[in-house]
Design a protein around this motif. Structure first.
Motif, PDB file in Angstrom:
ATOM      1  N   TYR A   1       0.863  -1.210   0.075  1.00 53.75           N
ATOM      2  CA  TYR A   1      -0.037  -0.025   0.041  1.00 53.75           C
ATOM      3  C   TYR A   1       0.898   1.161  -0.199  1.00 53.75           C
ATOM      4  O   TYR A   1       0.494   2.208  -0.791  1.00 53.75           O
ATOM      5  CB  TYR A   1      -0.940  -0.050   1.244  1.00 53.75           C
ATOM      6  N   MET A   2       1.897   1.249   0.896  1.00 50.38           N
ATOM      7  CA  MET A   2       2.968   2.394   0.920  1.00 50.38           C
ATOM      8  C   MET A   2       3.605   2.593  -0.565  1.00 50.38           C
ATOM      9  O   MET A   2       3.620   3.743  -1.185  1.00 50.38           O
ATOM     10  CB  MET A   2       3.936   2.176   1.689  1.00 50.38           C
ATOM     11  N   TYR A   3       3.812   1.438  -1.299  1.00 50.30           N
ATOM     12  CA  TYR A   3       4.198   1.718  -2.715  1.00 50.30           C
ATOM     13  C   TYR A   3       3.215   2.156  -3.590  1.00 50.30           C
ATOM     14  O   TYR A   3       3.680   3.182  -4.458  1.00 50.30           O
ATOM     15  CB  TYR A   3       4.904   0.372  -3.254  1.00 50.30           C
TER      16      TYR A   3
ATOM     17  N   ALA B   1       2.461   7.807   2.072  1.00 50.33           N
ATOM     18  CA  ALA B   1       3.388   6.484   1.905  1.00 50.33           C
ATOM     19  C   ALA B   1       4.473   6.747   3.204  1.00 50.33           C
ATOM     20  O   ALA B   1       4.509   5.825   3.925  1.00 50.33           O
ATOM     21  CB  ALA B   1       4.205   6.674   0.846  1.00 50.33           C
ATOM     22  N   ALA B   2       4.747   7.934   3.363  1.00 47.56           N
ATOM     23  CA  ALA B   2       5.643   8.050   4.648  1.00 47.56           C
ATOM     24  C   ALA B   2       5.049   7.665   6.087  1.00 47.56           C
ATOM     25  O   ALA B   2       5.860   7.362   6.868  1.00 47.56           O
ATOM     26  CB  ALA B   2       6.547   9.402   4.727  1.00 47.56           C
ATOM     27  N   ALA B   3       3.849   8.166   6.067  1.00 47.79           N
ATOM     28  CA  ALA B   3       3.226   7.984   7.348  1.00 47.79           C
ATOM     29  C   ALA B   3       3.084   6.295   7.521  1.00 47.79           C
ATOM     30  O   ALA B   3       2.951   5.732   8.763  1.00 47.79           O
ATOM     31  CB  ALA B   3       1.675   8.565   7.068  1.00 47.79           C
ATOM     32  N   ILE B   4       2.790   5.649   6.437  1.00 47.48           N
ATOM     33  CA  ILE B   4       2.585   4.010   6.556  1.00 47.48           C
ATOM     34  C   ILE B   4       3.856   3.566   7.102  1.00 47.48           C
ATOM     35  O   ILE B   4       3.884   2.609   7.945  1.00 47.48           O
ATOM     36  CB  ILE B   4       2.229   3.620   5.183  1.00 47.48           C
ATOM     37  N   ALA B   5       5.268   4.023   6.433  1.00 51.03           N
ATOM     38  CA  ALA B   5       6.623   3.686   6.952  1.00 51.03           C
ATOM     39  C   ALA B   5       6.399   3.746   8.211  1.00 51.03           C
ATOM     40  O   ALA B   5       7.318   2.933   9.066  1.00 51.03           O
ATOM     41  CB  ALA B   5       7.417   4.366   6.087  1.00 51.03           C
TER      42      ALA B   5
END
Length: 297
Positions: free
Chosen positions: A253-255, A267-271
């Protein structure tokens, strides 16, 4: 008496450590801090980032796809952690009784998958699962079980176990090697005493081998949990998160958010959430398994 090069003053020793610390700060702490800062912005990769504060996190925790990804990741932990651990420790207990040459051959054979890149394994297994010409379905049709020949990576119910089985196959040989190493450090006199007392193999395993392997169990759990949380390449090469989010995990999902929708802040929040989850779960494993180990020491 000759002094070691590390027997100098604290300032001198710090100079030796400085290159490693700088390298670690540049390539570990730097990206983490950059990701944390990026997660507080809205950035499409081209224009200037816009400060949104915790907006990305609020959106993330109200996003149903993120919860689907977390649920899939939790289910995959059965295949990444539980099954490899159970298979690995069972096989280690069985292989330990073999002769050295047979033990070495079997250990090498079962460890081979672990040295291969998971992206390559994903491509190979996607071919094996192919519904038209894949060996699995061809075998099922050849033995008269054609009704069970399925499009494994396209079936909503079976795609997650199909991917998970590959992860189990990849990790259980590695777990077995770790547990074999652990059995080697157990005092052989304990096994001899159990044999003299007439203990069965099952009782010896559950009352001697298993409790004394707690340090190795903790290491295996830590490594496999981290691998499951950061799972990406195996799933990406086999299903890309499909069909219909059935194998979607946070890193996929981040990708998608970052490199397909240009929402790099989200995406950075998911990381960051994934990193926090990793720390929490690893801390829990340390507390749970570590405390039991101390209690038995």
């Amino acid at each position: 008496m000759k002094r070691s090069a590390l027997d100098g003053s604290q300032q001198t020793n710090f100079i030796y450590l400085l290159p490693g610390l700088l390298f670690y700060a540049a390539f570990v702490f730097g990206p983490i801090i950059a990701a944390l800062g990026l997660s507080l912005t809205s950035w499409d990769g081209l224009s200037m980032p816009k400060w949104v504060g915790l907006g990305n996190y609020v959106d993330l925790f109200s996003d149903s796809r993120f919860y689907i990804a977390l649920r899939n990741n939790a289910e995959l932990m059965i295949f990444y952690c539980v099954l490899p651990l159970v298979l690995g420790i069972t096989l280690a207990a069985c292989v330990w009784n073999l002769k050295q040459r047979e033990q070495l051959a079997l250990r090498t054979f079962l460890f081979l998958p672990y040295i291969m890149p998971t992206a390559v394994l994903g491509i190979i297994w996607a071919w094996l699962y192919n519904p038209a010409f894949g060996p699995f379905n061809q075998f099922l049709r050849a033995v008269g079980l054609g009704a069970f020949a399925l499009p494994w990576l396209g079936d909503f119910n079976f795609v997650l176990p199909a991917v998970g089985i590959v992860a189990t196959w990849y990790f259980f040989g590695f777990c077995m090697v770790i547990f074999l190493t652990g059995i080697q450090r157990i005092d052989p006199s304990l096994f001899d005493a159990a044999k003299v007392d007439g203990a069965s193999a099952r009782k010896t395993f559950f009352w001697i081998t298993l409790p004394l392997l707690l340090p190795e169990i903790r290491v295996v759990l830590l490594l496999t949990v981290i691998a499951s949380i950061k799972s990406f390449d195996l799933i990406f090469t086999m299903t890309r998160g499909g069909p219909a989010n059935a194998t979607l995990v946070p890193n996929i999902y981040m990708y998608q958010l970052g490199f397909e929708l240009n929402r790099f802040g989200a995406a950075a929040a998911i990381a960051i959430v994934g990193a926090v989850l990793t720390f929490i779960i690893n801390f829990a494993i340390h507390r749970l398994v570590g405390s039991q180990n101390k209690g038995r020491a």
